[in-house]
Design an enzyme around this catalytic site. Structure first.
Site, short mmCIF file in Angstrom:
data_model
loop_
_atom_site.label_atom_id
_atom_site.label_comp_id
_atom_site.label_asym_id
_atom_site.label_seq_id
_atom_site.Cartn_x
_atom_site.Cartn_y
_atom_site.Cartn_z
N ASP A 1 48.96 26.32 40.75
CA ASP A 1 47.70 25.77 40.26
C ASP A 1 47.60 25.70 38.74
O ASP A 1 46.87 24.86 38.21
CB ASP A 1 46.52 26.60 40.79
CG ASP A 1 46.21 26.27 42.24
OD1 ASP A 1 46.47 25.13 42.64
OD2 ASP A 1 45.74 27.16 42.96
N HIS B 1 50.54 35.73 43.01
CA HIS B 1 50.75 35.11 44.32
C HIS B 1 50.92 36.18 45.39
O HIS B 1 51.43 37.27 45.11
CB HIS B 1 51.99 34.21 44.30
CG HIS B 1 51.97 33.21 45.41
ND1 HIS B 1 52.48 33.48 46.65
CD2 HIS B 1 51.45 31.96 45.46
CE1 HIS B 1 52.29 32.42 47.43
NE2 HIS B 1 51.67 31.48 46.72
N HIS C 1 42.27 30.62 46.36
CA HIS C 1 43.26 29.74 47.00
C HIS C 1 43.25 28.43 46.21
O HIS C 1 43.51 28.43 45.00
CB HIS C 1 42.88 29.60 48.48
CG HIS C 1 43.90 28.98 49.38
ND1 HIS C 1 45.20 28.72 49.01
CD2 HIS C 1 43.82 28.57 50.69
CE1 HIS C 1 45.85 28.19 50.04
NE2 HIS C 1 45.02 28.08 51.07
C1 ACO Z 1 47.96 27.36 45.67
C2 ACO Z 1 47.45 28.74 45.75
O1 ACO Z 1 46.60 29.03 46.55
S1 ACO Z 1 48.17 29.90 44.75
C3 ACO Z 1 46.95 31.17 44.53
C4 ACO Z 1 45.81 30.64 43.71
N1 ACO Z 1 44.90 31.74 43.38
C5 ACO Z 1 44.75 32.21 42.13
O2 ACO Z 1 45.37 31.77 41.19
C6 ACO Z 1 43.73 33.29 41.97
C7 ACO Z 1 44.24 34.41 41.07
N2 ACO Z 1 45.24 35.20 41.77
C8 ACO Z 1 44.87 36.14 42.67
O3 ACO Z 1 43.67 36.41 42.89
C9 ACO Z 1 45.95 36.87 43.43
O4 ACO Z 1 47.14 36.90 42.67
C10 ACO Z 1 46.23 36.21 44.79
C11 ACO Z 1 44.93 36.06 45.60
C12 ACO Z 1 46.88 34.85 44.64
C13 ACO Z 1 47.21 37.12 45.56
O5 ACO Z 1 46.52 38.30 45.82
P1 ACO Z 1 47.31 39.64 46.24
O6 ACO Z 1 48.36 39.30 47.23
O7 ACO Z 1 46.29 40.63 46.63
O8 ACO Z 1 48.00 40.02 44.87
P2 ACO Z 1 48.96 41.22 44.54
O9 ACO Z 1 49.04 42.18 45.67
O10 ACO Z 1 50.23 40.65 44.03
O11 ACO Z 1 48.22 41.92 43.31
C14 ACO Z 1 48.83 42.98 42.62
C15 ACO Z 1 47.95 43.45 41.51
O12 ACO Z 1 47.87 42.43 40.50
C16 ACO Z 1 46.54 42.07 40.25
N3 ACO Z 1 46.47 40.64 40.10
C17 ACO Z 1 47.04 39.73 40.91
N4 ACO Z 1 46.74 38.51 40.47
C18 ACO Z 1 45.98 38.68 39.37
C19 ACO Z 1 45.38 37.76 38.49
N5 ACO Z 1 45.48 36.45 38.68
N6 ACO Z 1 44.68 38.25 37.45
C20 ACO Z 1 44.55 39.57 37.27
N7 ACO Z 1 45.11 40.48 38.07
C21 ACO Z 1 45.81 40.03 39.12
C22 ACO Z 1 45.79 42.49 41.50
O13 ACO Z 1 44.41 42.73 41.23
C23 ACO Z 1 46.52 43.74 41.89
O14 ACO Z 1 46.06 44.79 41.08
P3 ACO Z 1 45.74 46.22 41.69
O15 ACO Z 1 47.07 46.70 42.21
O16 ACO Z 1 45.20 46.96 40.54
O17 ACO Z 1 44.74 45.96 42.79
O1 OAA Z 2 50.82 30.60 50.03
C1 OAA Z 2 49.75 30.99 49.57
O2 OAA Z 2 49.23 32.08 49.84
C2 OAA Z 2 48.99 30.16 48.61
C3 OAA Z 2 49.76 28.99 48.09
O3 OAA Z 2 50.50 29.10 47.16
C4 OAA Z 2 49.61 27.71 48.77
O4 OAA Z 2 48.92 27.62 49.78
O5 OAA Z 2 50.17 26.71 48.26
#
Ligand code: ACO
Ligand code: OAA
Length: 374
Positions: free
Chosen positions: A311, A260, A221
């Site tokens: 981010d 996301h 997050h």
């Molecule tokens: C302001 C914020 O909070 S924005 C989010 C900040 N977090 C990050 O940047 C952390 C990196 N990103 C992630 O871990 C994820 O994309 C999350 C937690 C944001 C969303 O998670 P989910 O909703 O489960 O992602 P989603 O269902 O779209 O994933 C689809 C596939 O892409 C992969 N994937 C998604 N994001 C990433 C990533 N950043 N790097 C590598 N692989 C990824 C997942 O592992 C998944 O693969 P799988 O089908 O083999 O399991």
């Molecule tokens: O909406 C989400 O899951 C994460 C995010 O981008 C935020 O909190 O800004």
């Protein structure tokens, strides 16, 4: 093991309630606060106006804004007892733990006695968070006891001034303001949902915000902006970034700052902060970190169709402004507090305790074997 995607793991795609505060990904990639597009707000409003909007449902007129800013300005200082607690937190503490403690301790000193004080509590935290972060940071890292009040007109400028001990440039003031707007609100993200669950038990504002800070801390997050910074600093060039990222993907590592839970093709905040990151890189006089970030973005899209979330370019933008990496996620707190508090108020206005059910996957009913026979 149940299939994560089929079981609705992470409550993905399920509505968990109503909100009038925000829409995320409604038209594929859009983001609105109380009906206003985030890019419109980033171009034409200030963070204080956005805070007012989230807390009151309407943008302020000039008189209301002046009044609101005066109210916030008067609450920037910290009580001595809180300063003493912050002085005791070691330099190697996680700054998000400092924010969590600062918020919680302020709740002891100035409790929200009843819900009629909810605006007061939210505004107090909004005014005090930059000082909580900077007072601890300067004391623990430099042995300096800072004055928690500056003459800066905005919360973003106030934070930069506290951190650097001098007035920021106009560019830095503006970027910080935009950044605080972009991070302010995002519907039922994990930390906001935490705040709402806490609010649904009729708990107090400080407890709701303290819980939300703990949830934002994680690298999946809010912690992703710091993790993205740590990653891009390891890359020596755009080409090296692509090679190393290919290896990370092969090892099935998560690349922080990408992907996301809701957006499918882009995060509307990215294009905005990316533009400011480029401006800052040019002002900084060395664009290499920005160029590396662009290479990461291209690589992730070409290889996995994964896009930068809010981010990723925040990492380089904050870095160009001289902000220590460990303070990146606490800045997110200073901003998202507005969204959290607005959701707490909204939850309270039409409350029912949030209590979903679980699909049971444990053993069939059984009886206890006496301990001597197990
Ligand atoms: C302001 C914020 O909070 S924005 C989010 C900040 N977090 C990050 O940047 C952390 C990196 N990103 C992630 O871990 C994820 O994309 C999350 C937690 C944001 C969303 O998670 P989910 O909703 O489960 O992602 P989603 O269902 O779209 O994933 C689809 C596939 O892409 C992969 N994937 C998604 N994001 C990433 C990533 N950043 N790097 C590598 N692989 C990824 C997942 O592992 C998944 O693969 P799988 O089908 O083999 O399991
Ligand atoms: O909406 C989400 O899951 C994460 C995010 O981008 C935020 O909190 O800004």
């Amino acid at each position: 093991m149940v299939d994560k995607k089929l079981s609705g793991a992470g409550l993905r795609g399920q509505s968990a309630g109503e909100t009038a505060l925000c829409t995320v990904g409604k038209s594929g990639s859009g983001l609105t606060y109380c009906g206003y597009d985030v890019s419109d707000l980033a171009d034409n409003a200030t963070f204080e106006e956005v805070a007012y909007l989230l807390f009151n449902g309407e943008l302020p007129n000039q008189t209301q804004l002046d009044h609101y800013k005066t109210e916030l300005y008067a609450q920037r200082d910290l009580p001595q007892a809180l300063k003493e607690v912050l002085q005791r937190i070691p330099a190697d503490a996680h700054p998000m733990d400092v924010m969590r403690t600062g918020c919680s301790f302020l709740g002891n000193l100035e409790p929200e006695n009843d819900f009629s004080e909810q605006h007061k509590a939210a505004n107090r935290l909004l005014a005090a968070f930059p000082a909580i972060m900077c007072y601890w940071y300067k004391f623990s890292h430099e042995g300096v006891e800072i004055d928690c009040v500056t003459e800066e007109d905005t919360i973003g400028g106030h934070f930069l001034h506290l951190l650097n001990g001098k007035a920021p440039s106009e560019l830095h003031r503006r970027v910080m303001d935009v950044s605080l707007i972009l991070y302010a609100e995002h519907e039922f993200n994990a930390s906001t949902f935490t705040a709402r669950v806490c609010a649904s038990t009729l708990s107090d504002m400080f407890s709701c915000i303290t819980g939300a800070i703990g949830t934002l801390r994680g690298p999946l997050h809010g912690g992703a902006n710091e993790a993205a910074m740590d990653m891009i600093q390891k890359f020596s060039s755009p080409a090296d970034a692509k090679t190393q990222m290919a290896g990370m993907l092969e090892r099935k590592e998560k690349i922080m700052g990408f992907g996301h839970a809701i957006y499918r093709t882009s995060d509307p905040r990215n294009v905005i902060i990316k533009t400011w990151s480029e401006k800052l890189a040019n002002e900084f006089g060395d664009t290499s970190l920005y160029d590396i970030s662009v290479a990461c973005e291209e690589f992730m899209w070409d290889s996995k169709k994964l896009f930068c979330n809010a981010d990723f370019f925040h990492a380089s933008a904050y870095h160009f402004m001289g902000i220590p990496t460990k303070l990146f996620t606490p800045i997110f707190v200073c901003s998202r507090l507005t969204g959290w508090a607005a959701h707490v108020m909204e939850q309270r206005s039409n409350n029912r305790i949030i209590r979903p059910s679980a699909d049971y996957t444990g053993s069939e009913p059984r009886t206890v074997t006496p301990i001597s026979k197990r």
